[in-house]
Design an enzyme around this catalytic site. Sequence first.
Site, PDB file in Angstrom:
ATOM      1  N   ASN A 175       4.612  -4.201  -8.489  1.00  0.00           N
ATOM      2  CA  ASN A 175       3.480  -3.185  -8.985  1.00  0.00           C
ATOM      3  C   ASN A 175       3.319  -3.174 -10.522  1.00  0.00           C
ATOM      4  O   ASN A 175       2.341  -3.477 -11.194  1.00  0.00           O
ATOM      5  CB  ASN A 175       3.665  -1.744  -8.625  1.00  0.00           C
ATOM      6  CG  ASN A 175       3.318  -1.478  -7.318  1.00  0.00           C
ATOM      7  OD1 ASN A 175       2.972  -2.471  -6.438  1.00  0.00           O
ATOM      8  ND2 ASN A 175       3.824  -0.355  -6.655  1.00  0.00           N
ATOM      9  N   ARG A 510     -10.268  -8.927   1.668  1.00  0.00           N
ATOM     10  CA  ARG A 510      -8.972  -9.545   1.820  1.00  0.00           C
ATOM     11  C   ARG A 510      -8.534  -9.881   3.382  1.00  0.00           C
ATOM     12  O   ARG A 510      -8.846  -9.001   4.046  1.00  0.00           O
ATOM     13  CB  ARG A 510      -7.946  -8.644   0.872  1.00  0.00           C
ATOM     14  CG  ARG A 510      -8.186  -8.328  -0.258  1.00  0.00           C
ATOM     15  CD  ARG A 510      -6.839  -7.705  -0.906  1.00  0.00           C
ATOM     16  NE  ARG A 510      -7.459  -6.982  -2.244  1.00  0.00           N
ATOM     17  CZ  ARG A 510      -7.382  -7.606  -3.452  1.00  0.00           C
ATOM     18  NH1 ARG A 510      -7.235  -8.943  -3.724  1.00  0.00           N
ATOM     19  NH2 ARG A 510      -7.988  -6.880  -4.626  1.00  0.00           N
ATOM     20  N   ARG A 540      -9.654  -9.727  -6.610  1.00  0.00           N
ATOM     21  CA  ARG A 540      -8.604  -9.816  -7.408  1.00  0.00           C
ATOM     22  C   ARG A 540      -7.507 -10.640  -6.730  1.00  0.00           C
ATOM     23  O   ARG A 540      -6.687  -9.738  -5.952  1.00  0.00           O
ATOM     24  CB  ARG A 540      -8.258  -9.015  -8.429  1.00  0.00           C
ATOM     25  CG  ARG A 540      -7.329  -8.950  -9.776  1.00  0.00           C
ATOM     26  CD  ARG A 540      -8.383 -10.318 -10.744  1.00  0.00           C
ATOM     27  NE  ARG A 540      -9.674  -9.830 -10.852  1.00  0.00           N
ATOM     28  CZ  ARG A 540     -10.054  -9.200 -11.885  1.00  0.00           C
ATOM     29  NH1 ARG A 540      -9.020  -8.386 -12.835  1.00  0.00           N
ATOM     30  NH2 ARG A 540     -11.104  -8.705 -12.262  1.00  0.00           N
ATOM     31  N   HIS A 570     -17.227  -4.580  -1.730  1.00  0.00           N
ATOM     32  CA  HIS A 570     -15.964  -3.751  -1.309  1.00  0.00           C
ATOM     33  C   HIS A 570     -16.086  -3.026  -0.315  1.00  0.00           C
ATOM     34  O   HIS A 570     -14.831  -2.659   0.403  1.00  0.00           O
ATOM     35  CB  HIS A 570     -15.433  -3.061  -2.529  1.00  0.00           C
ATOM     36  CG  HIS A 570     -14.053  -2.736  -2.558  1.00  0.00           C
ATOM     37  ND1 HIS A 570     -13.686  -1.383  -2.271  1.00  0.00           N
ATOM     38  CD2 HIS A 570     -12.823  -3.155  -2.556  1.00  0.00           C
ATOM     39  CE1 HIS A 570     -12.444  -1.172  -2.155  1.00  0.00           C
ATOM     40  NE2 HIS A 570     -11.930  -2.335  -2.468  1.00  0.00           N
ATOM     41  N   TYR A 603      -0.454  -0.445   5.438  1.00  0.00           N
ATOM     42  CA  TYR A 603      -1.468   0.786   4.632  1.00  0.00           C
ATOM     43  C   TYR A 603      -1.696   1.608   5.666  1.00  0.00           C
ATOM     44  O   TYR A 603      -2.017   1.095   6.899  1.00  0.00           O
ATOM     45  CB  TYR A 603      -2.545  -0.194   4.092  1.00  0.00           C
ATOM     46  CG  TYR A 603      -2.427  -1.033   3.150  1.00  0.00           C
ATOM     47  CD1 TYR A 603      -0.866  -1.411   2.495  1.00  0.00           C
ATOM     48  CD2 TYR A 603      -3.376  -1.773   2.148  1.00  0.00           C
ATOM     49  CE1 TYR A 603      -0.791  -2.516   1.648  1.00  0.00           C
ATOM     50  CE2 TYR A 603      -3.135  -2.838   1.478  1.00  0.00           C
ATOM     51  CZ  TYR A 603      -1.814  -2.893   0.968  1.00  0.00           C
ATOM     52  OH  TYR A 603      -1.514  -3.985  -0.077  1.00  0.00           O
ATOM     53  N   ARG A 705      -3.308   9.101  -4.305  1.00  0.00           N
ATOM     54  CA  ARG A 705      -2.315   8.429  -4.278  1.00  0.00           C
ATOM     55  C   ARG A 705      -1.756   7.750  -5.584  1.00  0.00           C
ATOM     56  O   ARG A 705      -0.836   7.744  -5.975  1.00  0.00           O
ATOM     57  CB  ARG A 705      -2.213   7.336  -3.172  1.00  0.00           C
ATOM     58  CG  ARG A 705      -0.983   6.758  -2.949  1.00  0.00           C
ATOM     59  CD  ARG A 705      -1.118   5.124  -3.644  1.00  0.00           C
ATOM     60  NE  ARG A 705      -2.173   4.394  -2.724  1.00  0.00           N
ATOM     61  CZ  ARG A 705      -2.776   3.201  -3.336  1.00  0.00           C
ATOM     62  NH1 ARG A 705      -2.359   2.598  -4.431  1.00  0.00           N
ATOM     63  NH2 ARG A 705      -3.763   2.477  -2.759  1.00  0.00           N
ATOM     64  N   HIS A 733      -3.944   4.742   1.882  1.00  0.00           N
ATOM     65  CA  HIS A 733      -5.090   3.765   1.712  1.00  0.00           C
ATOM     66  C   HIS A 733      -6.341   4.338   1.653  1.00  0.00           C
ATOM     67  O   HIS A 733      -7.599   3.875   1.323  1.00  0.00           O
ATOM     68  CB  HIS A 733      -4.895   2.211   1.805  1.00  0.00           C
ATOM     69  CG  HIS A 733      -5.696   1.381   1.448  1.00  0.00           C
ATOM     70  ND1 HIS A 733      -6.857   0.944   2.127  1.00  0.00           N
ATOM     71  CD2 HIS A 733      -5.944   0.928   0.235  1.00  0.00           C
ATOM     72  CE1 HIS A 733      -7.509   0.014   1.143  1.00  0.00           C
ATOM     73  NE2 HIS A 733      -7.013  -0.122   0.126  1.00  0.00           N
TER      74      HIS A 733
END
Length: 842
Positions: A175, A510, A540, A570, A603, A705, A733
Amino acid sequence: MKHPDMNSPTNPRAASTPTGAPVSAAPTLAPNAAPTLAPSAAPANGASGGTGGPAQSGSHALSHTHGGARRTHAGAGAIPESPSLLASEAAAAAGQDQLQTHAQAQAHALIALPALAPSGAGAVGHELVDLPGASRRLNRDLSWLAFNARVLHQAFDERLPALERAKFLAIFTGNLDEFVMKRVGFWLAARDAAIDPDRGEGLNPTEMLRVIRRTFEQLEEQQTDCFERSVRPALSKAGVELLNYTDLTQPERDRLARWFRGNVFPVVTPLVVDEGHKFPFISNLSASLAVLLSDPKEPEPIFARIKVPPGMPQWVRVPSDSGEADLGRGRFVQLWEVLAANLDDVVPGCGIVEVAPFRVTRAAETPEDDRDELSTDNLLQEVELQLRRRRFARVVRLEVPRRASQRLVRQLTQMLGLSPDDVDPLTGLADYRSLMEFTELPRPDLKQKSWQPVTPVRLRDRSRSIFEEIRRGDILVHHPYESFSASAERFIAEAAADPAVLAIKQTIYRTNRQSPFVSHLIKAAEAGKQVAALVELRARFDESRNVRLAQLLEKAGVHVAYGVVGLKTHCKAALVVRKEEGTLRTYAHLGTGNYNPSTAGLYTDLGLFTCEPAIASDVSHLFNMLTGRSLRDRYEKLLVAPRTMKPAFIKLIQREATIAREHAAGRAPVGGRLVAKMNALEDRQVMEALYAASAAGVQIDLIVRGFCCLRPGVPGLSENIRVTSIVGRFLEHSRVFYFGGGQADPLAGDWYIGSADWMSRNLDGRVEAACPVQHPAARATLLRIFQIMSEDRRNAWRLGPDGRYVQLAPSSGAAPDTPETLGTFQTLMNEAATNGAHRAHR
């Protein structure tokens, strides 16, 4: 969880007491004077989907307080009025010095976390206080680091097994690497270009760099302290010894030397830097050795770089004298130390003056990148060009041991074009990410009990197609508690094989290399179905994978689109068109997470299956917009960014404010109520709407979060807003939004799930979708999730007005089998396993 989101994810326990936990015995998400998410009247069968009628009104205790007077109470969960904070706010407009002092104070708050004292809460009907801009918001980057600190805190938690704690040390480093790549690179670029991203309302780039560097360096020191004093000894006691090379016996060193010559030496390449050899390219986050060599012919030591082989384990099991090994136990040493100890084989004839491991971090973001905008005639070529540029992007951090000599560090910084400020001195492991290797050890006693997602009750009967079941009523699934493969994957797999299906459309943001979705889409295209995939090339750190994926799909005959020019796509959506009895019916899946089977096990995300005509029609229009050229301005049910989502959310917030004022005046039976769960909160317009709603008396609970720029609990600004962060086993998430709408029964309010956080980049610069959840049983599931989180005193942290996060703790008399003690993740696993909150409503 970021990795994309991988465990991408307040603060560690105070440095003086690394194994103690601050205690705040707040009983509910909201203070006593505020509406609570009470557990007593939770739905007994808060399940996903079904065709049954609405649940009993009043049987669900997302309650609303009556009356409008200001109340005070002594509950320990209240957010205090902080004199020091208010003083800094009053002085904030006086100049930059005060702003810098405040940011530094917030940075200090990330490191040491005294518990906040209780005080008053809950006011309605006052005028919104006018504070300077910077004082109305918490710093985004320091709040991001605070999330990383909360992840690091998991490694300090001795209630967790040792290998789980080692995993969190690794996640923290991953992270932090992402933070440095994105935000340090961002601020360096802003400084060099003389750009002020905060428009004069915060620290300038030079000051910002100084504060965040010092903050993450202190967190790294805590990480090392945790590893050396707690995690390493715990593993050693369990028979997993993580050693330094100097700890080995001579026979062990001899055995490792023989292993090195046969397994490592052939792939090692020393690169000397001299007049005939330039400094080599150093790839991002790769492990290297900096070596100073002595040569009788040279007056000064010669510099050499040796890359630690990346294709093998970074921890080497020390061979036993018998040659046999217990796979669950052993003595281990880092690969770079084995390499360093055997350099005589690599550079024979040279003296070894000094050896030190080092790692460089390259920038991944600039102020322009942060807008997620890229307009080009050939997006595929432009993304490939950007990937090549990123590989050679500027170095923004050099990690090297603190014990390294000034001569070695100076040589590295000069060769890399860095300043002393760019050096991050290491006191512990060269790369804590390597600890992930130990999670593969066959030691269940050192890990949390494995979790196997359950098949959603509505989808257990395989004699009925998933489409037949969706026609019986909407299905809401909750991952990873409920199986992703038995729901989202099955949806696309059945569509690909079903001869009645005419078309399949899906967004891919993703996914992993072996994604079953890719093979199903290819199979459908080869069968003659119309298949369209929106592949977001600009996700990304997943750009390269998505470029290859897009090319693979195109070769198979799938219609591949790259999204809307100037916007990143997205949203998480899939659509299936099926011919049934002479007519066409459209089925849709809308989710909060990616179509990625790997992260679906890590997640927490939600997905809604529906064939409700209005929603299905909106999803069709959404895909037409993604594969076409125009932006649609009107949707019947969906909230779609960047056109309709943000205005709709602000309008809903303002509606709650109107309800609160009507309630205070005695003209409405209940007050305003809002609960929102997301990963991050930063958008200024949304925050201002929330502040205004708080001033009107709306009771607001935000479950955020990651980073949160809204400042809760400030008198006159946000005393009716509470912010909680849940951090633990899974990466939270899902995005869920509830607006009371003046209804006493929370199931009668407005519920949404969506792909967007309340961030400007999501609401203004991306294509996002939020879907209403209409079925009572599905709403009951969402309500139950909120209720569990409101009771959580195991994984929950409360954000104070000064930017500090305090971990909540169970009350002394808390029962061991309640959410208060078990926390969110274990409670939801237990309920999924027993079909508790996930029993079907029919």
